[in-house]
Design a protein around this motif. Sequence first.
Motif, PDB file in Angstrom:
ATOM      1  N   TYR A  68       0.744  -1.087   0.196  1.00  0.00           N
ATOM      2  CA  TYR A  68       0.099   0.032  -0.149  1.00  0.00           C
ATOM      3  C   TYR A  68       0.997   1.223   0.075  1.00  0.00           C
ATOM      4  O   TYR A  68       0.720   2.212  -0.490  1.00  0.00           O
ATOM      5  N   PRO A  72       0.031   4.060  -2.589  1.00  0.00           N
ATOM      6  CA  PRO A  72      -1.290   4.278  -2.178  1.00  0.00           C
ATOM      7  C   PRO A  72      -2.532   4.653  -3.026  1.00  0.00           C
ATOM      8  O   PRO A  72      -3.540   4.505  -2.519  1.00  0.00           O
ATOM      9  N   SER A  78      -7.607   0.593   2.720  1.00  0.00           N
ATOM     10  CA  SER A  78      -6.789   1.514   3.354  1.00  0.00           C
ATOM     11  C   SER A  78      -5.870   0.798   4.240  1.00  0.00           C
ATOM     12  O   SER A  78      -6.002  -0.425   4.573  1.00  0.00           O
ATOM     13  N   SER A  80      -5.887   1.103   7.543  1.00  0.00           N
ATOM     14  CA  SER A  80      -6.651   0.644   8.651  1.00  0.00           C
ATOM     15  C   SER A  80      -7.569  -0.660   8.235  1.00  0.00           C
ATOM     16  O   SER A  80      -7.801  -1.686   8.981  1.00  0.00           O
ATOM     17  N   GLU A  81      -7.817  -0.524   6.987  1.00  0.00           N
ATOM     18  CA  GLU A  81      -8.863  -1.721   6.616  1.00  0.00           C
ATOM     19  C   GLU A  81      -7.900  -3.027   6.424  1.00  0.00           C
ATOM     20  O   GLU A  81      -8.214  -4.174   6.825  1.00  0.00           O
TER      21      GLU A  81
END
Length: 118
Positions: A68, A72, A78, A80-81
């Motif tokens: 990531y 990005p 994301s 956090s995901e």
Amino acid sequence: MLYIGAFLLVFIGCVHSFLGEKYILQRLFKRGNLPKLFGGTGFTKNTLRFAWHLTTLAWFGFAAILVYLANPDNHLLSISEIISVTFLAHSLVALFASKGKHLSWIVFLLVSVFVFIA
């Protein structure tokens, strides 16, 4: 460089799980002095096995974060995901490997849900 780091994490995770299972866990489980929890050594063996392999799952999660970070703009998830999915996988492994007896699966699930919601 981040892709190389991600590749190395996936590689070492696979090697860690395979060689650890073959040369450490199987040999350890043949010993006669494992603690007897819940009436036998089965729970102990399962706990040691899933805890060993959770390390590999964590490294896979870090590898996904590195991918990531390398680009990005081209990702569906994301950071956090990615963390949420990683801990969901931890939860499922702990739940099924211990048949629900090792309560870490609840904590891992809560981490997954809270990080996802945040």
